[in-house]
Design a protein around this motif. Sequence first.
Motif, short mmCIF file in Angstrom:
data_model
loop_
_atom_site.label_atom_id
_atom_site.label_comp_id
_atom_site.label_asym_id
_atom_site.label_seq_id
_atom_site.Cartn_x
_atom_site.Cartn_y
_atom_site.Cartn_z
N ASP A 1 -2.18 5.60 2.96
CA ASP A 1 -3.24 4.45 3.20
C ASP A 1 -3.13 3.96 4.80
OD1 ASP A 1 -4.41 4.19 0.59
OD2 ASP A 1 -2.79 2.87 0.07
N PRO B 1 -7.46 -1.12 1.24
CA PRO B 1 -6.98 -1.14 -0.09
C PRO B 1 -7.20 -2.54 -0.38
CG PRO B 1 -5.20 -0.15 1.32
CD PRO B 1 -6.39 -0.58 2.39
N THR B 2 -7.76 -2.45 -1.86
CA THR B 2 -8.33 -3.76 -2.29
C THR B 2 -7.03 -4.61 -3.24
OG1 THR B 2 -9.24 -2.62 -4.05
CG2 THR B 2 -10.80 -3.33 -2.17
N VAL C 1 0.86 -1.05 0.08
CA VAL C 1 -0.15 -0.08 0.22
C VAL C 1 1.04 1.18 -0.09
CG1 VAL C 1 -1.84 -1.17 1.32
CG2 VAL C 1 -0.16 0.03 2.54
N GLU D 1 -2.75 -4.44 -4.29
CA GLU D 1 -1.71 -4.13 -4.10
C GLU D 1 -1.04 -3.15 -5.04
OE1 GLU D 1 1.19 -7.24 -2.93
OE2 GLU D 1 -0.34 -8.37 -2.10
N LYS D 2 -0.03 -2.33 -4.73
CA LYS D 2 0.49 -1.10 -5.54
C LYS D 2 1.85 -1.46 -5.99
CE LYS D 2 -2.42 2.12 -3.97
NZ LYS D 2 -3.78 2.20 -4.66
#
Length: 81
Positions: free
Chosen positions: A68, A77-78, A64, A80-81
């Motif tokens: 966040d 958060p849905t 994240v 992964e960044k």
Amino acid sequence: MEEYPIELQHMGARIRAIRKHRGLKLLDLEDSTGIFDSEISRIERGLVKVEVQTVYRIAKALGVEIKDIFDYNGPLPTSEK
């Protein structure tokens, strides 16, 4: 015992919520951050002061953005960044 600001408790609760939402254990975060699981546990409980660099390492390991971690009331958060 020293009291810690409510913000540390909120931040720690948010880290724990994201970690559990991701299906990760404390040991998973230890492996990916190099921070002992006992220290991460204390962070999650809001018992220690945390440097920004540490929060960044945890956010990166959780996939994240650091913002966040501080969005206490936002959705988890849905992706992964």
